[in-house]
Write a protein that holds these residues in place. Structure first.
Motif, PDB file in Angstrom:
ATOM      1  N   GLY A   1     -56.813   3.085  86.010  1.00 55.70           N
ATOM      2  CA  GLY A   1     -55.987   2.716  84.863  1.00 55.70           C
ATOM      3  C   GLY A   1     -56.754   2.053  83.741  1.00 55.70           C
ATOM      4  O   GLY A   1     -56.507   2.314  82.562  1.00 55.70           O
ATOM      5  N   ALA A   2     -57.723   1.215  84.091  1.00 51.87           N
ATOM      6  CA  ALA A   2     -58.444   0.466  83.060  1.00 51.87           C
ATOM      7  C   ALA A   2     -59.379   1.347  82.255  1.00 51.87           C
ATOM      8  O   ALA A   2     -59.635   1.062  81.077  1.00 51.87           O
ATOM      9  CB  ALA A   2     -59.236  -0.674  83.715  1.00 51.87           C
ATOM     10  N   LEU A   3     -59.890   2.424  82.841  1.00 55.35           N
ATOM     11  CA  LEU A   3     -60.897   3.251  82.165  1.00 55.35           C
ATOM     12  C   LEU A   3     -60.349   4.578  81.643  1.00 55.35           C
ATOM     13  O   LEU A   3     -61.099   5.366  81.063  1.00 55.35           O
ATOM     14  CB  LEU A   3     -62.060   3.522  83.124  1.00 55.35           C
ATOM     15  CG  LEU A   3     -62.851   2.276  83.541  1.00 55.35           C
ATOM     16  CD1 LEU A   3     -63.846   2.623  84.638  1.00 55.35           C
ATOM     17  CD2 LEU A   3     -63.570   1.674  82.344  1.00 55.35           C
TER      18      LEU A   3
ATOM     19  N   VAL B   1     -59.775  -4.270  76.819  1.00 51.81           N
ATOM     20  CA  VAL B   1     -58.602  -3.821  77.569  1.00 51.81           C
ATOM     21  C   VAL B   1     -58.917  -3.715  79.063  1.00 51.81           C
ATOM     22  O   VAL B   1     -58.056  -3.976  79.909  1.00 51.81           O
ATOM     23  CB  VAL B   1     -58.074  -2.485  77.007  1.00 51.81           C
ATOM     24  CG1 VAL B   1     -58.980  -1.312  77.363  1.00 51.81           C
ATOM     25  CG2 VAL B   1     -56.653  -2.233  77.481  1.00 51.81           C
ATOM     26  N   THR B   2     -60.152  -3.371  79.413  1.00 54.02           N
ATOM     27  CA  THR B   2     -60.526  -3.304  80.827  1.00 54.02           C
ATOM     28  C   THR B   2     -60.480  -4.689  81.469  1.00 54.02           C
ATOM     29  O   THR B   2     -59.954  -4.865  82.579  1.00 54.02           O
ATOM     30  CB  THR B   2     -61.937  -2.707  80.974  1.00 54.02           C
ATOM     31  OG1 THR B   2     -61.959  -1.399  80.404  1.00 54.02           O
ATOM     32  CG2 THR B   2     -62.342  -2.617  82.438  1.00 54.02           C
TER      33      THR B   2
ATOM     34  N   LEU C   1     -56.734  -5.831  81.930  1.00 54.17           N
ATOM     35  CA  LEU C   1     -56.057  -5.241  83.080  1.00 54.17           C
ATOM     36  C   LEU C   1     -56.617  -5.789  84.387  1.00 54.17           C
ATOM     37  O   LEU C   1     -55.873  -6.011  85.344  1.00 54.17           O
ATOM     38  CB  LEU C   1     -56.206  -3.721  83.032  1.00 54.17           C
ATOM     39  CG  LEU C   1     -55.438  -3.015  81.909  1.00 54.17           C
ATOM     40  CD1 LEU C   1     -55.862  -1.560  81.805  1.00 54.17           C
ATOM     41  CD2 LEU C   1     -53.935  -3.126  82.139  1.00 54.17           C
ATOM     42  N   THR C   2     -57.913  -6.025  84.428  1.00 58.58           N
ATOM     43  CA  THR C   2     -58.521  -6.596  85.630  1.00 58.58           C
ATOM     44  C   THR C   2     -57.968  -7.985  85.918  1.00 58.58           C
ATOM     45  O   THR C   2     -57.609  -8.304  87.063  1.00 58.58           O
ATOM     46  CB  THR C   2     -60.046  -6.674  85.466  1.00 58.58           C
ATOM     47  OG1 THR C   2     -60.563  -5.362  85.203  1.00 58.58           O
ATOM     48  CG2 THR C   2     -60.703  -7.224  86.722  1.00 58.58           C
ATOM     49  N   CYS C   3     -57.887  -8.811  84.901  1.00 55.56           N
ATOM     50  CA  CYS C   3     -57.350 -10.170  85.071  1.00 55.56           C
ATOM     51  C   CYS C   3     -55.897 -10.132  85.536  1.00 55.56           C
ATOM     52  O   CYS C   3     -55.490 -10.887  86.424  1.00 55.56           O
ATOM     53  CB  CYS C   3     -57.442 -10.942  83.756  1.00 55.56           C
ATOM     54  SG  CYS C   3     -59.109 -11.444  83.297  1.00 55.56           S
ATOM     55  N   LEU C   4     -55.117  -9.235  84.938  1.00 58.54           N
ATOM     56  CA  LEU C   4     -53.696  -9.186  85.262  1.00 58.54           C
ATOM     57  C   LEU C   4     -53.467  -8.793  86.718  1.00 58.54           C
ATOM     58  O   LEU C   4     -52.741  -9.468  87.457  1.00 58.54           O
ATOM     59  CB  LEU C   4     -52.999  -8.200  84.319  1.00 58.54           C
ATOM     60  CG  LEU C   4     -51.493  -8.034  84.509  1.00 58.54           C
ATOM     61  CD1 LEU C   4     -50.776  -9.365  84.298  1.00 58.54           C
ATOM     62  CD2 LEU C   4     -50.946  -6.977  83.560  1.00 58.54           C
ATOM     63  N   VAL C   5     -54.105  -7.704  87.146  1.00 59.56           N
ATOM     64  CA  VAL C   5     -53.876  -7.236  88.516  1.00 59.56           C
ATOM     65  C   VAL C   5     -54.494  -8.188  89.538  1.00 59.56           C
ATOM     66  O   VAL C   5     -53.912  -8.446  90.592  1.00 59.56           O
ATOM     67  CB  VAL C   5     -54.421  -5.809  88.685  1.00 59.56           C
ATOM     68  CG1 VAL C   5     -54.252  -5.344  90.119  1.00 59.56           C
ATOM     69  CG2 VAL C   5     -53.686  -4.853  87.750  1.00 59.56           C
TER      70      VAL C   5
ATOM     71  N   LEU D   1     -56.303 -11.538  76.201  1.00 55.51           N
ATOM     72  CA  LEU D   1     -57.145 -10.361  75.994  1.00 55.51           C
ATOM     73  C   LEU D   1     -56.349  -9.169  75.468  1.00 55.51           C
ATOM     74  O   LEU D   1     -56.830  -8.413  74.616  1.00 55.51           O
ATOM     75  CB  LEU D   1     -57.847  -9.991  77.298  1.00 55.51           C
ATOM     76  CG  LEU D   1     -58.989 -10.911  77.724  1.00 55.51           C
ATOM     77  CD1 LEU D   1     -59.396 -10.649  79.171  1.00 55.51           C
ATOM     78  CD2 LEU D   1     -60.192 -10.740  76.799  1.00 55.51           C
ATOM     79  N   LEU D   2     -55.130  -9.002  75.959  1.00 55.33           N
ATOM     80  CA  LEU D   2     -54.294  -7.915  75.451  1.00 55.33           C
ATOM     81  C   LEU D   2     -53.936  -8.139  73.982  1.00 55.33           C
ATOM     82  O   LEU D   2     -53.913  -7.199  73.176  1.00 55.33           O
ATOM     83  CB  LEU D   2     -53.030  -7.775  76.296  1.00 55.33           C
ATOM     84  CG  LEU D   2     -53.215  -7.131  77.675  1.00 55.33           C
ATOM     85  CD1 LEU D   2     -51.931  -7.203  78.478  1.00 55.33           C
ATOM     86  CD2 LEU D   2     -53.663  -5.678  77.535  1.00 55.33           C
ATOM     87  N   GLY D   3     -53.657  -9.400  73.632  1.00 55.36           N
ATOM     88  CA  GLY D   3     -53.407  -9.712  72.227  1.00 55.36           C
ATOM     89  C   GLY D   3     -54.626  -9.440  71.362  1.00 55.36           C
ATOM     90  O   GLY D   3     -54.515  -8.891  70.251  1.00 55.36           O
ATOM     91  N   ALA D   4     -55.802  -9.815  71.883  1.00 53.43           N
ATOM     92  CA  ALA D   4     -57.036  -9.553  71.141  1.00 53.43           C
ATOM     93  C   ALA D   4     -57.277  -8.059  70.992  1.00 53.43           C
ATOM     94  O   ALA D   4     -57.746  -7.591  69.941  1.00 53.43           O
ATOM     95  CB  ALA D   4     -58.214 -10.195  71.867  1.00 53.43           C
ATOM     96  N   PHE D   5     -56.923  -7.284  72.017  1.00 54.42           N
ATOM     97  CA  PHE D   5     -57.091  -5.837  71.955  1.00 54.42           C
ATOM     98  C   PHE D   5     -56.248  -5.226  70.828  1.00 54.42           C
ATOM     99  O   PHE D   5     -56.714  -4.350  70.093  1.00 54.42           O
ATOM    100  CB  PHE D   5     -56.713  -5.219  73.301  1.00 54.42           C
ATOM    101  CG  PHE D   5     -56.746  -3.715  73.325  1.00 54.42           C
ATOM    102  CD1 PHE D   5     -57.952  -3.035  73.254  1.00 54.42           C
ATOM    103  CD2 PHE D   5     -55.572  -2.990  73.431  1.00 54.42           C
ATOM    104  CE1 PHE D   5     -57.986  -1.648  73.276  1.00 54.42           C
ATOM    105  CE2 PHE D   5     -55.598  -1.605  73.454  1.00 54.42           C
ATOM    106  CZ  PHE D   5     -56.801  -0.936  73.379  1.00 54.42           C
TER     107      PHE D   5
END
Length: 492
Positions: free
Chosen positions: A61-63, A207-208, A211-215, A241-245
């Motif tokens: 999902g991340a990549l 974004v990678t 997603l890593t932090c979230l999961v 990080l999602l906001g920064a993305f």
């Protein structure tokens, strides 16, 4: 005499590409039925067992966004072949793994290969079927193999685990991937990439990491609790990080996810709904085999065979979905499919510790299979509809990203919920009753998520269906009634 090679038929090309998609989906679920044996074989803890599934889903999902954009820029055929090569090698490494660290690393490498395969294969399929009823049929095939891959993985995993042991589930995937690679190389035409441009490395890394932090945070919460500082820090870091993305993508000329992709509203609606559907998709194929083995006492082979009705229903639902959509419209079809899946999940939530497969599992499995694949076909079509050809790989990567990321997050959250309920119930009754209580909680929440998604789909698909009018060559902007819109503007 000058002999020219006859171009492969579109059906043969689609079969090769669909086989690549099937392989990716197969690897998502093939480990589920073998998790108890894998845990004993390499010495995994309960949390580590979840990471056998999550390492693949997270890397995948991340990549995916990066894989989709790489396919657009470097050439879809080239990226697909490279992804299949990585997938085959990492599958072989997983089967040979002698420790939990090597196994989880190999699963993450499988996810890397899958992140190249899925968007490139979907974009190439859309190249072969650019418009008209043919695209609807192609997406029906795509939905059928995706659903069948999930259910078929459980069946194949059960057969191989019982016959030769868990390493062979990975060896078989490696062999199958090599065969798919040969078929793709021989049958699929080479699509040129676009002129090389600066790759959005900053956006990809951001974004990678998000997603890593979230999961990781959601998975860790299962053992430490939601108030643990590391869990809260990981979830907060993911939000930042999602906001920064989002900010990065708005300012970069070569954004990983350019804002123009969401101009019609259809891509955004399709991806949001796909993320919600994905949040229960992977969890279903995680919990159901565990219930069949740990509570009902079914063998790995019987557990796998028990997925056949679900797989058959998946293929039937994917075949029917485009035809139903042409009759009643995309909004009604998506909503009905999601409600059907929710009803099946609610029915499945009635399982009991002293129940049986025929009484408590068979019926809901068929209902879930019909709704799940129908919804998948419709939402995939919605997510790639109206996207410029040069961004087809990115759109394919995006819809796969939302489904995989949603699935990873959903599995982590539902596993945490089920584990908490089971732990609490263990102090009050027998272990089988406690396990069943946890699975019931996961299925009940899944039904609620799907029902809410159905309501949201009713709103979003109607709004997304109002596409902006395009001026004709004379400058006039014609009004078009829904009945006059070509079938390619509808899902399926």
């Amino acid at each position: 005499m000058n002999l020219q090679r006859t171009p492969p038929r579109p059906g043969a090309v689609l079969a090769a590409l669909a086989a690549a998609q099937f392989t990716v989906m197969l690897a998502t679920s093939i480990v589920n039925v073998a998790l108890p044996q894998i845990r004993a074989g390499v010495g995994l803890s309960d949390g580590g067992t979840t990471w056998v599934v999550n390492a693949y889903g997270l890397a995948f999902g991340a990549l995916l966004l990066a894989g989709g954009r790489a396919a657009d820029l470097l050439g879809r055929h080239r990226v697909l072949i490279a992804g299949l090569g990585v997938f085959a090698v990492s599958s072989l490494a997983a089967g040979l793994a002698g420790s939990s660290d090597v196994l989880i690393a190999a699963r993450a490498a499988q996810g890397l290969g899958a992140a190249a395969i899925a968007p490139a294969a979907l974009a190439l399929a859309m190249d072969v079927f650019p418009s008209g009823p043919g695209r609807g049929r192609a997406l029906g095939v795509w939905g059928a193999v995706s659903g069948a891959g999930g259910a078929g993985g459980v069946l194949l995993g059960g057969v191989l685990t019982q016959a030769w042991g868990w390493p062979w589930i990975f060896h078989s995937v490696a062999l199958g991937t090599v065969l798919v690679l040969v078929a793709v190389a021989a049958l699929v035409p080479r699509a040129p990439g676009r002129a090389a441009r600066q790759f959005d490395l900053l956006g990809t890394v951001t974004v990678t990491l998000a997603l890593t932090c979230l999961v990781w945070g959601l998975t860790t919460a299962r053992g430490t609790g939601w108030t643990d500082a590391r869990v809260l820090g990981a979830i907060l870091g993911a939000a930042v990080l999602l906001g920064a993305f989002v900010v990065i993508e708005r300012r970069r000329p070569n954004a990983l996810v350019p804002p123009k992709l969401f101009a019609t509203g259809r891509v955004a609606a399709g991806n949001l709904l796909m993320a919600l559907l994905g949040s229960v998709w992977i969890a279903l194929f995680f919990f159901l085999p565990l219930h069949q083995q740990q509570v009902l006492g079914m063998s790995p082979l019987a557990t796998g065979a028990g997925q056949l009705p679900l797989a058959a229903a998946n293929m039937l639902g994917a075949w029917v979905a485009p035809r139903v959509s042409r009759r009643i419209g995309e909004s009604a079809t998506v909503t009905a499919a999601l409600l059907t899946t929710a009803a099946g999940m609610l029915w499945l939530a009635r399982i009991s510790a002293d129940g049986s497969y025929l009484v408590h599992v068979l019926g809901p499995s068929v209902l879930i299979g019909l709704g799940l694949s129908s919804a998948f076909v419709q939402l995939t079509a919605l997510s790639v509809d109206g996207v410029p050809p040069q961004d087809a790989g990115l759109a394919g990567g995006l819809v796969n990203t939302t489904r995989q990321a949603g699935g990873a997050v959903g599995l982590a959250a539902l596993a945490t919920l089920a584990g908490s309920v089971t732990a609490r119930a263990t102090t009050q009754g027998p272990r089988l009753e406690a396990l069943t209580a946890g699975y019931r909680a996961a299925f009940t929440v899944s039904a609620g998520v799907l029902a809410a998604t159905a309501f949201l789909a009713l709103l979003l698909t109607r709004r997304a269906g109002r596409r902006p009018t395009v001026a004709s060559p004379t400058g006039a902007v014609p009004e078009r009634r829904p009945s006059e819109i070509p079938s390619t503007s509808r899902v399926g």
